[in-house]
Design a protein around this motif. Sequence first.
Motif, PDB file in Angstrom:
ATOM      1  N   ARG A  69       0.856  -1.183   0.000  1.00 20.32           N
ATOM      2  CA  ARG A  69       0.000   0.000   0.000  1.00 20.32           C
ATOM      3  C   ARG A  69       0.894   1.236   0.000  1.00 20.32           C
ATOM      4  O   ARG A  69       1.854   1.324   0.763  1.00 20.32           O
ATOM      5  N   LEU A  83      -2.780   0.707  -4.091  1.00 17.11           N
ATOM      6  CA  LEU A  83      -2.052  -0.546  -3.978  1.00 17.11           C
ATOM      7  C   LEU A  83      -1.162  -0.708  -5.193  1.00 17.11           C
ATOM      8  O   LEU A  83      -1.570  -0.399  -6.322  1.00 17.11           O
ATOM      9  N   ASP A 111      -7.005   1.747  -3.462  1.00 12.73           N
ATOM     10  CA  ASP A 111      -6.861   0.823  -2.336  1.00 12.73           C
ATOM     11  C   ASP A 111      -8.180   0.354  -1.728  1.00 12.73           C
ATOM     12  O   ASP A 111      -8.189  -0.272  -0.682  1.00 12.73           O
ATOM     13  N   THR A 119      -8.415  -5.120  -4.863  1.00 11.99           N
ATOM     14  CA  THR A 119      -7.672  -5.283  -3.610  1.00 11.99           C
ATOM     15  C   THR A 119      -7.425  -6.734  -3.204  1.00 11.99           C
ATOM     16  O   THR A 119      -6.754  -6.975  -2.206  1.00 11.99           O
TER      17      THR A 119
END
Length: 262
Positions: A69, A83, A111, A119
Amino acid sequence: MEIMSQCQRSVSWYCAGLLLGVVLLSPHGWADHPSMPAVGCSCPINHPQDHICHIADVVFRGVILWKERTETKNNSALIGSSLTYSMLTDKIYKRHPKIRKGREILVKTLDSSTKCGVTNLRVNEEYLISGNVMGGEIVISLCNFIRPWKKVTSMQKSALKSEYEENCETCTVVQKHHNRQARSTNDSIFIPIEPENVTADSLDTTSSMTCTYDPHDSALLEMEDCEVEYSACILYRHGSCRWQINRKYEKCVAKRHANQKA
């Protein structure tokens, strides 16, 4: 912002998800407006052939090496927390200067799935990825076609090698018109929508060069999508485009018809 200018030049059905992330993060975005409802991720349902031919800049198969992240910089295609996936490419299906077979590449996404971020990709697993190049970065969202390689059907694997790309210039997948009613899956909302300039209203769906696609049929019946899983829109020798016929596709369509009558 880079993503805004890129989306103005690109296709609206892809940018909807990424722009949503920008709006939610903006100080003047929907999330801060007291009269606006909570907003999740809204994505179109498109056939893989559309992704190969029109939507994606890159399509490849690769293994996730690591993910982290990060806070994206001002010169990034994405704004805010994101991400980053490191992937080792194994096979390239739609080429782009940003990727080469056998090389490690970085793929970015927002993210949160509510902002259309991807994700849930797992380290050491192999995936089929369609993505877009924005601001010099490979970017993916829930609006792209992304699937674990082990769940890609044998027909899709074959079509990735030939049928999809070979028929890009001759055949067009056209969605059957419906009133826009969203179908929710977990925290994401999927809305059937035609690609820009390719709609049932702007094209003759009886044309010999089109294949009509109705994602509602399978979604409402909660069964697998026959055209997505088992067919491609191809040009036959008699000079017209039709869904490719094979045993699994015929079996799936027969099941869908039976469920519709039940």
